[in-house]
Design an enzyme around this catalytic site. Structure first.
Site, mmCIF file in Angstrom:
data_model
loop_
_atom_site.group_PDB
_atom_site.id
_atom_site.type_symbol
_atom_site.label_atom_id
_atom_site.label_comp_id
_atom_site.label_asym_id
_atom_site.label_seq_id
_atom_site.Cartn_x
_atom_site.Cartn_y
_atom_site.Cartn_z
ATOM 1 N N HIS A 1 2.515 -5.731 -3.707
ATOM 2 C CA HIS A 1 2.846 -4.476 -4.388
ATOM 3 C C HIS A 1 4.207 -4.020 -3.855
ATOM 4 O O HIS A 1 4.547 -4.300 -2.697
ATOM 5 C CB HIS A 1 1.755 -3.466 -4.012
ATOM 6 C CG HIS A 1 1.799 -2.148 -4.712
ATOM 7 N ND1 HIS A 1 2.702 -1.160 -4.392
ATOM 8 C CD2 HIS A 1 1.022 -1.647 -5.690
ATOM 9 C CE1 HIS A 1 2.468 -0.103 -5.155
ATOM 10 N NE2 HIS A 1 1.467 -0.365 -5.953
ATOM 11 N N ASP B 1 -2.218 -4.920 3.778
ATOM 12 C CA ASP B 1 -2.317 -3.863 2.774
ATOM 13 C C ASP B 1 -3.724 -3.911 2.184
ATOM 14 O O ASP B 1 -4.046 -4.778 1.372
ATOM 15 C CB ASP B 1 -1.243 -4.101 1.696
ATOM 16 C CG ASP B 1 -1.359 -3.125 0.528
ATOM 17 O OD1 ASP B 1 -2.337 -2.351 0.462
ATOM 18 O OD2 ASP B 1 -0.459 -3.150 -0.334
ATOM 19 N N GLN C 1 -6.629 -2.434 -2.112
ATOM 20 C CA GLN C 1 -7.581 -2.887 -3.134
ATOM 21 C C GLN C 1 -8.822 -3.527 -2.522
ATOM 22 O O GLN C 1 -9.684 -4.007 -3.258
ATOM 23 C CB GLN C 1 -6.903 -3.895 -4.079
ATOM 24 C CG GLN C 1 -5.723 -3.350 -4.844
ATOM 25 C CD GLN C 1 -6.114 -2.346 -5.924
ATOM 26 O OE1 GLN C 1 -7.283 -2.236 -6.308
ATOM 27 N NE2 GLN C 1 -5.141 -1.601 -6.413
ATOM 28 N N LYS D 1 -8.116 5.424 -4.225
ATOM 29 C CA LYS D 1 -8.730 4.272 -4.895
ATOM 30 C C LYS D 1 -10.152 4.044 -4.406
ATOM 31 O O LYS D 1 -10.837 3.155 -4.887
ATOM 32 C CB LYS D 1 -7.878 3.021 -4.677
ATOM 33 C CG LYS D 1 -6.531 3.116 -5.389
ATOM 34 C CD LYS D 1 -5.606 1.966 -5.100
ATOM 35 C CE LYS D 1 -4.264 2.226 -5.779
ATOM 36 N NZ LYS D 1 -3.248 1.266 -5.372
ATOM 37 N N CYS E 1 3.653 -2.436 -10.468
ATOM 38 C CA CYS E 1 4.374 -2.353 -9.192
ATOM 39 C C CYS E 1 4.468 -3.714 -8.519
ATOM 40 O O CYS E 1 4.371 -3.820 -7.288
ATOM 41 C CB CYS E 1 3.720 -1.355 -8.230
ATOM 42 S SG CYS E 1 3.631 0.308 -8.857
HETATM 43 C C1 LIG Z 1 -2.096 1.277 -4.975
HETATM 44 C C2 LIG Z 1 -1.522 0.246 -4.079
HETATM 45 C C3 LIG Z 1 -0.529 0.576 -3.154
HETATM 46 C C4 LIG Z 1 0.072 1.949 -3.048
HETATM 47 O O1 LIG Z 1 -0.866 2.913 -2.750
HETATM 48 P P1 LIG Z 1 -0.444 4.472 -2.775
HETATM 49 O O2 LIG Z 1 -1.721 5.170 -2.836
HETATM 50 O O3 LIG Z 1 0.399 4.670 -4.012
HETATM 51 O O4 LIG Z 1 0.331 4.722 -1.554
HETATM 52 C C5 LIG Z 1 -0.070 -0.423 -2.325
HETATM 53 N N1 LIG Z 1 -0.552 -1.672 -2.395
HETATM 54 C C6 LIG Z 1 -1.493 -2.025 -3.274
HETATM 55 C C7 LIG Z 1 -2.007 -3.430 -3.298
HETATM 56 C C8 LIG Z 1 -2.004 -1.085 -4.156
HETATM 57 O O5 LIG Z 1 -2.935 -1.441 -5.032
#
Ligand SMILES: *Cc1c(COP(=O)(O)O)cnc(C)c1O
Length: 421
Positions: A138, A215, A218, A241, A379
């Site tokens: 992302h 990260d 998800q 999320k 993104c």
């Molecule tokens: C949504 C997402 C982000 C960013 O999260 P924010 O809540 O906008 O800070 C980063 N990495 C992944 C894989 C995402 O799905």
């Protein structure tokens, strides 16, 4: 807590009755509204998740009864607010199996990754050093590292994918040369749904003294994540999320690393003593929480973690796998539809393109049917470019979705395909 009994064959048997998913869904008030006169079919949970009444109530209750600033007031409301905020930290730490004093609360993954970039990487990296990222990141896990590289003279190397959208692990190991200081990668891809073998990757990185940043945006909403067992150095996640409010989330960091990191932002709460000659910073995690935090939001996020834990993350994952199977089979039957990513281990995210139809047109027509999917590049420009598609539609599922909603998506796609082609 889950009461599980060991069975004779060694498998754990859950004595509780199976989950009534319709009753779970009924706890999400937004899911019973209509859009353009049609029942809402919300298939954009990878973008942001919906909230159960328990989370909505927790935020409202805090605002209605306990609102005050944290850690600065000795009055009753001040201690109630501090207790609620710190209680949320404890709940979240338990949910992720980490120590609460290694958990920095912040506005989400974007902030969390920038915190590592500015506080850990920026003061340490130098020309000749390298950062490894992957093709499936992302933008939030690309751009902060580009800023670091630009300012320090470090370089960025990119781990590539197999045609199925899995990480090419042999290729990744080859990239982990002595000049690599940091490896940042997604636990689960927001576009492909690919679940990466985090433990194996972190083990290989650790052998080479490379710091790992995962990260988890998800992953945390969709499976049980035991951060301590992953072997990473930093783990970022976002609250909105995982049934929590927007503007919430956190960064877990290994104690030794957090202790060495200078603050990212300066202000109140992150200091122990301020004099104009110099300031003594607070210990982590407070050192990284300058200013008034999103108190009500994190109280809501704590409620979300509690609610998800009570539901059971293994059950959430199993339910979403059922939905993924149903959707993959049904969507694959649509002529000209191509699904991006077929990883062996995949979360309930399906990005697809229909030959000859623009993704935005598809999403706009689906919206008229009450169906919310995301269209665009999600993104992840470098990933879409690699697949050679300008944009996709993405249907992403959560445990509160139903097979009937997937059937509605498929029926609508047949219909709009007829209109567009
Ligand atoms: C949504 C997402 C982000 C960013 O999260 P924010 O809540 O906008 O800070 C980063 N990495 C992944 C894989 C995402 O799905």
């Amino acid at each position: 807590m889950n009461a599980t009994l060991p069975a004779r064959d060694g498998m754990a048997v859950d004595p509780r009755p199976p989950i009534d998913w319709a009753a779970v869904r009924a706890q999400f008030p937004i899911l019973s509204r209509t859009v353009h006169g049609k029942p809402l079919v919300y298939l954009d949970s990878a973008n942001t998740g919906q909230k159960p009444q328990a989370v909505i109530d927790a935020v409202a209750e805090f605002s209605a009864r306990h609102n005050a600033n944290v850690s600065r007031a000795v009055h009753a409301l001040g201690s109630e607010a501090t207790e609620a905020y710190e209680g949320a930290r404890t709940t979240l730490a338990r949910f992720l199996n980490v120590h609460r004093d290694e958990l920095v609360l912040c506005s989400g993954t974007t902030f969390a990754l920038n915190l590592v970039a500015y506080s850990w990487a920026l003061p340490r990296l130098k020309p000749g050093d390298a950062i490894v990222l992957t093709r499936m990141e992302h933008h939030a896990n690309i751009v902060p590292w580009q800023i670091v590289a630009e300012r320090t003279g470090a370089t960025i190397k990119v781990a590539e994918l197999t045609p199925e959208g899995e990480l090419d692990l042999d290729g990744l190991w080859q990239l982990l040369t002595p000049e690599v200081r940091l490896l940042a990668f997604a636990h689960v891809s927001n576009v492909l749904g690919t679940v990466n073998p985090v433990r194996e990757i972190c083990r290989e990185a650790a052998k080479r003294g490379i710091v790992t940043v995962v990260d988890g945006s998800q992953a945390v909403p969709h499976r049980a994540v035991d951060v301590a067992a992953l072997g990473c150095d930093f783990y970022a996640f976002t609250g909105h999320k995982m049934c929590g409010p927007t503007g919430t989330g956190g960064l877990w960091g290994r104690r030794e690393l957090l202790a060495q990191m200078p603050p990212f932002l300066g202000g109140g709460e992150m200091i122990r003593e301020v004099r104009f000659e110099g300031t003594v910073f607070n210990e982590p995690p407070m050192r990284f929480e300058a200013g008034t935090p999103n108190i009500a939001g994190h109280v809501g996020l704590g409620a979300a973690a509690e609610w998800l834990a009570a539901l059971g993350m293994a059950k959430v994952e199993a339910r979403e796998q059922q939905l993924l199977e149903h959707a993959t089979a049904a969507l694959s039957a649509i002529p000209g539809l191509r699904i991006l990513g077929s990883a062996r281990e995949k979360a309930a995210v399906i990005s697809f393109a229909i030959e000859g139809a623009h993704a935005h047109d598809l999403a706009t027509l689906l919206d008229l049917e009450g169906i919310a999917v995301r269209s665009g590049q999600h993104c992840a420009h470098p990933l879409l470019a690699w697949f050679g598609v300008p944009a996709t539609c993405r249907a992403s599922f959560a445990f509160y979705n139903t097979e009937a909603e997937i059937d509605a998506l498929v029926a609508a796609l047949h219909k709009v395909r007829g209109l567009l082609l």
